[in-house]
Design an enzyme around this catalytic site. Structure first.
Site, PDB file in Angstrom:
ATOM      1  N   GLY A 114      -8.186   3.557   9.983  1.00 25.80           N
ATOM      2  CA  GLY A 114      -8.831   2.335   9.502  1.00 25.80           C
ATOM      3  C   GLY A 114      -8.764   2.123   8.005  1.00 25.80           C
ATOM      4  O   GLY A 114      -9.391   1.194   7.486  1.00 25.80           O
ATOM      5  N   THR A 115      -7.975   2.932   7.299  1.00 22.01           N
ATOM      6  CA  THR A 115      -7.913   2.743   5.837  1.00 22.01           C
ATOM      7  C   THR A 115      -7.327   1.375   5.478  1.00 22.01           C
ATOM      8  O   THR A 115      -7.795   0.717   4.551  1.00 22.01           O
ATOM      9  CB  THR A 115      -7.072   3.844   5.145  1.00 22.01           C
ATOM     10  OG1 THR A 115      -5.812   3.937   5.806  1.00 22.01           O
ATOM     11  CG2 THR A 115      -7.768   5.171   5.149  1.00 22.01           C
ATOM     12  N   GLY A 116      -6.300   0.974   6.242  1.00 23.02           N
ATOM     13  CA  GLY A 116      -5.654  -0.313   5.948  1.00 23.02           C
ATOM     14  C   GLY A 116      -6.617  -1.478   6.143  1.00 23.02           C
ATOM     15  O   GLY A 116      -6.711  -2.373   5.304  1.00 23.02           O
ATOM     16  N   CYS A 117      -7.354  -1.459   7.266  1.00 27.10           N
ATOM     17  CA  CYS A 117      -8.319  -2.535   7.552  1.00 27.10           C
ATOM     18  C   CYS A 117      -9.400  -2.561   6.473  1.00 27.10           C
ATOM     19  O   CYS A 117      -9.769  -3.625   5.965  1.00 27.10           O
ATOM     20  CB  CYS A 117      -9.004  -2.306   8.906  1.00 27.10           C
ATOM     21  SG  CYS A 117      -7.870  -2.210  10.290  1.00 27.10           S
ATOM     22  N   LYS A 132       0.841  -1.199   0.000  1.00 27.98           N
ATOM     23  CA  LYS A 132       0.000   0.000   0.000  1.00 27.98           C
ATOM     24  C   LYS A 132       0.878   1.253   0.000  1.00 27.98           C
ATOM     25  O   LYS A 132       1.950   1.259   0.588  1.00 27.98           O
ATOM     26  CB  LYS A 132      -0.910  -0.006   1.225  1.00 27.98           C
ATOM     27  CG  LYS A 132      -1.940  -1.143   1.203  1.00 27.98           C
ATOM     28  CD  LYS A 132      -2.706  -1.214   2.504  1.00 27.98           C
ATOM     29  CE  LYS A 132      -1.821  -1.545   3.660  1.00 27.98           C
ATOM     30  NZ  LYS A 132      -2.543  -1.768   4.922  1.00 27.98           N
TER      31      LYS A 132
HETATM   32  N1  ATP Z   1      -4.095  10.270   1.602  1.00 25.68           N
HETATM   33  C1  ATP Z   1      -4.624   9.271   0.913  1.00 25.68           C
HETATM   34  N2  ATP Z   1      -5.323   9.516  -0.227  1.00 25.68           N
HETATM   35  C2  ATP Z   1      -5.856   8.501  -0.945  1.00 25.68           C
HETATM   36  N3  ATP Z   1      -5.733   7.208  -0.604  1.00 25.68           N
HETATM   37  C3  ATP Z   1      -5.040   6.896   0.505  1.00 25.68           C
HETATM   38  C4  ATP Z   1      -4.475   7.907   1.329  1.00 25.68           C
HETATM   39  N4  ATP Z   1      -3.857   7.307   2.391  1.00 25.68           N
HETATM   40  C5  ATP Z   1      -4.079   5.988   2.235  1.00 25.68           C
HETATM   41  N5  ATP Z   1      -4.771   5.724   1.109  1.00 25.68           N
HETATM   42  C6  ATP Z   1      -5.203   4.410   0.647  1.00 25.68           C
HETATM   43  O1  ATP Z   1      -5.686   3.716   1.788  1.00 25.68           O
HETATM   44  C7  ATP Z   1      -5.230   2.368   1.809  1.00 25.68           C
HETATM   45  C8  ATP Z   1      -4.369   2.153   3.059  1.00 25.68           C
HETATM   46  O2  ATP Z   1      -3.118   2.744   2.834  1.00 25.68           O
HETATM   47  P1  ATP Z   1      -1.966   2.943   3.870  1.00 25.68           P
HETATM   48  O3  ATP Z   1      -0.678   2.779   3.148  1.00 25.68           O
HETATM   49  O4  ATP Z   1      -2.164   4.245   4.572  1.00 25.68           O
HETATM   50  O5  ATP Z   1      -2.202   1.723   4.845  1.00 25.68           O
HETATM   51  P2  ATP Z   1      -2.174   1.634   6.416  1.00 25.68           P
HETATM   52  O6  ATP Z   1      -1.005   2.389   6.929  1.00 25.68           O
HETATM   53  O7  ATP Z   1      -2.268   0.204   6.740  1.00 25.68           O
HETATM   54  O8  ATP Z   1      -3.461   2.364   6.873  1.00 25.68           O
HETATM   55  P3  ATP Z   1      -3.550   3.233   8.196  1.00 25.68           P
HETATM   56  O9  ATP Z   1      -2.834   4.506   7.850  1.00 25.68           O
HETATM   57  O10 ATP Z   1      -5.016   3.397   8.367  1.00 25.68           O
HETATM   58  O11 ATP Z   1      -2.884   2.455   9.281  1.00 25.68           O
HETATM   59  C9  ATP Z   1      -4.470   2.155   0.515  1.00 25.68           C
HETATM   60  O12 ATP Z   1      -5.322   1.547  -0.429  1.00 25.68           O
HETATM   61  C10 ATP Z   1      -4.072   3.561   0.079  1.00 25.68           C
HETATM   62  O13 ATP Z   1      -3.998   3.655  -1.309  1.00 25.68           O
HETATM   63  C1  MP5 Z   2      -8.179  -3.130  16.512  1.00 25.09           C
HETATM   64  C2  MP5 Z   2      -7.363  -2.436  15.482  1.00 25.09           C
HETATM   65  N1  MP5 Z   2      -6.956  -3.114  14.404  1.00 25.09           N
HETATM   66  C3  MP5 Z   2      -6.205  -2.484  13.455  1.00 25.09           C
HETATM   67  C4  MP5 Z   2      -5.865  -1.156  13.590  1.00 25.09           C
HETATM   68  C5  MP5 Z   2      -5.015  -0.475  12.559  1.00 25.09           C
HETATM   69  O1  MP5 Z   2      -5.874   0.042  11.628  1.00 25.09           O
HETATM   70  P1  MP5 Z   2      -5.491   0.669  10.259  1.00 25.09           P
HETATM   71  O2  MP5 Z   2      -4.084   0.267   9.925  1.00 25.09           O
HETATM   72  O3  MP5 Z   2      -6.469   0.171   9.274  1.00 25.09           O
HETATM   73  O4  MP5 Z   2      -5.621   2.116  10.528  1.00 25.09           O
HETATM   74  C6  MP5 Z   2      -6.337  -0.467  14.716  1.00 25.09           C
HETATM   75  N2  MP5 Z   2      -6.048   0.843  14.883  1.00 25.09           N
HETATM   76  N3  MP5 Z   2      -7.079  -1.122  15.659  1.00 25.09           N
END
Ligand code: ATP
Ligand code: MP5
Length: 273
Positions: free
Chosen positions: A211-214, A175
Site C-alpha cells: 500500500g505504499t503507492g496508494c 516513484k
Molecule cells: N524500501 C523503501 N524505503 C523507503 N521508501 C520507499 C521504499 N519503497 C517504497 N518507498 C516509497 O514508497 C512510495 C511508493 O513507492 P513504490 O515505487 O514502491 O510504488 P508502488 O510500487 O506503487 O508501491 P507498492 O510497492 O506498494 O505497489 C514512494 O514514495 C517511495 O519513495
Molecule cells: C484495491 C487495491 N488497490 C491498489 C493496490 C496496489 O497497492 P499499492 O501499489 O499501493 O501497494 C492493491 N493492492 N489493492
C-alpha cells in the site's frame, strides 16, 4: 469550520493496507474529509489477492454523481480502475464536474502479481485518463508499460517522465521504490513539464510495504485539496510515506501494511519539543 475534501475512486482492500482503506486513513491523518467511489471489491490480505469483484460502470458513476451533486470535492485520486469501461466512465465524470485537481495512481499489478488493471485498459488509461491528470504517480514497471520503454536508473526515469508528460499528464511523479540501481536511497522524481525535482530518503530494508503507492498518492491528493502546490504536496507525501514505512507495525504473514499514524505522531512529538 471549513474542511478540505478529497474523493478516492479506487478498489477496496479487505486487508486495510492499500486501496480505498489506505486512501481514507491517509486523508484523515492529513486533516482532509475523505469520500469514496468504489470500483471493485478485492478479497485481499498480506499474502495476496484472493478474489476481484469489479462493480458496474453505472455503480461507479452513481457514486461520483452522489458526491458531485451534493458535497463536492477539492481533489480527486484514482487508484485501481480494473477495466477500460470503468476508466472511460470515470473520465466522463471528472470532465462533467470539472474536477481539475486529479491525481492518477496508475495501479496495475499487486505485490503478489495479481492483475488490478486488465491489459485491454492500458490504452484507455493512456488516451483518456492521462490528459485529465494534474499528477500521475507511476512506479517503475507502470512507467515502463505506459511509456513503452525499459527503465534502468535515473536517466531512463527522466526520459520516461518526459514521454508521460507528452501524453498529457501535467506533472509526473516517478516513484523510486522499484529502482534498485540505488541500494541506499529511494528517489521519487517529479517532472512538471519543465523542471525535475528529486525527493530522496534512505531506503528501508522491510517487506512491510503493502500500500505504499496508494498511501503516497493519497497524501499528494490530500495536500492538493488543502491548496498546496504540487511540489509542496509531493514533499509532504514523501515525508508521510517515509514515516509510515519506518515505524513498521508488522501485521500478517506476508507483505504487511504501513503505519498511517506515524507521520501525525512525529509531527505531534516535534511540536511538543
Ligand atoms: N524500501 C523503501 N524505503 C523507503 N521508501 C520507499 C521504499 N519503497 C517504497 N518507498 C516509497 O514508497 C512510495 C511508493 O513507492 P513504490 O515505487 O514502491 O510504488 P508502488 O510500487 O506503487 O508501491 P507498492 O510497492 O506498494 O505497489 C514512494 O514514495 C517511495 O519513495
Ligand atoms: C484495491 C487495491 N488497490 C491498489 C493496490 C496496489 O497497492 P499499492 O501499489 O499501493 O501497494 C492493491 N493492492 N489493492
Amino acid at each position: 469550520m471549513t474542511i478540505a475534501r478529497a474523493l478516492t475512486v479506487a478498489g477496496s482492500d479487505s486487508g486495510g493496507g492499500a486501496g480505498i482503506q489506505a486512501d481514507l486513513k491517509t486523508f484523515q491523518e492529513l486533516d482532509v474529509f475523505g469520500m469514496t467511489a468504489l470500483t471493485a471489491v478485492t478479497a485481499q490480505n498480506t499474502l495476496g489477492v484472493h478474489g476481484i469483484y469489479p462493480l458496474t460502470v453505472e455503480a461507479v458513476q452513481k457514486q461520483m454523481d452522489a458526491i458531485g451533486e451534493d458535497i463536492g470535492t477539492d481533489a480527486v485520486k484514482t487508484g485501481m480502475l480494473f477495466n477500460s469501461d470503468i476508466i472511460r466512465g470515470v473520465a466522463e465524470k471528472l470532465m462533467q464536474y470539472k474536477w481539475e485537481k486529479v491525481v492518477v495512481d496508475p495501479v496495475m499489478i499487486a505485490k503478489g502479481g495479481s492483475v488490478l488493471l486488465l491489459e485491454e485498459a492500458v490504452r484507455a488509461l493512456r488516451e483518456v485518463l492521462m490528459p485529465l491528470a494534474l499528477v500521475i504517480t507511476p512506479n517503475v514497471p507502470e512507467a515502463e508499460l505506459i511509456a513503452g520503454k525499459s527503465i534502468h536508473g535515473l536517466d531512463d526515469r527522466k526520459e520516461a517522465a518526459r514521454i508521460l508528460a507528452d501524453l498529457g499528464a501535467k506533472n509526473v511523479v516517478m516513484k523510486g521504490g522499484h529502482d534498485e540501481s540505488n541500494p541506499n536511497e529511494v528517489i521519487d522524481l517529479l517532472y512538471d513539464g519543465r523542471d525535475f525535482y528529486e525527493f530522496s530518503s534512505p531506503r528501508q530494508e522491510t517487506r512491510h510495504t503493502h500500500g505504499t503507492g496508494c498511501t503516497f498518492a493519497a497524501a499528494v491528493t490530500a495536500e492538493l485539496a488543502k491548496g498546496r502546490t504540487v511540489v509542496q504536496a509531493v514533499e509532504v507525501a514523501k515525508q508521510f510515506i517515509q514515516a509510515a514505512i519506518e515505524d513498521t507495525i508488522q501485521l500478517g504473514q506476508g507483505h504487511g501494511p504501513t503505519n498511517h499514524w506515524a507521520y501525525r505522531r512525529r509531527q505531534a512529538a516535534g511540536a511538543g519539543r
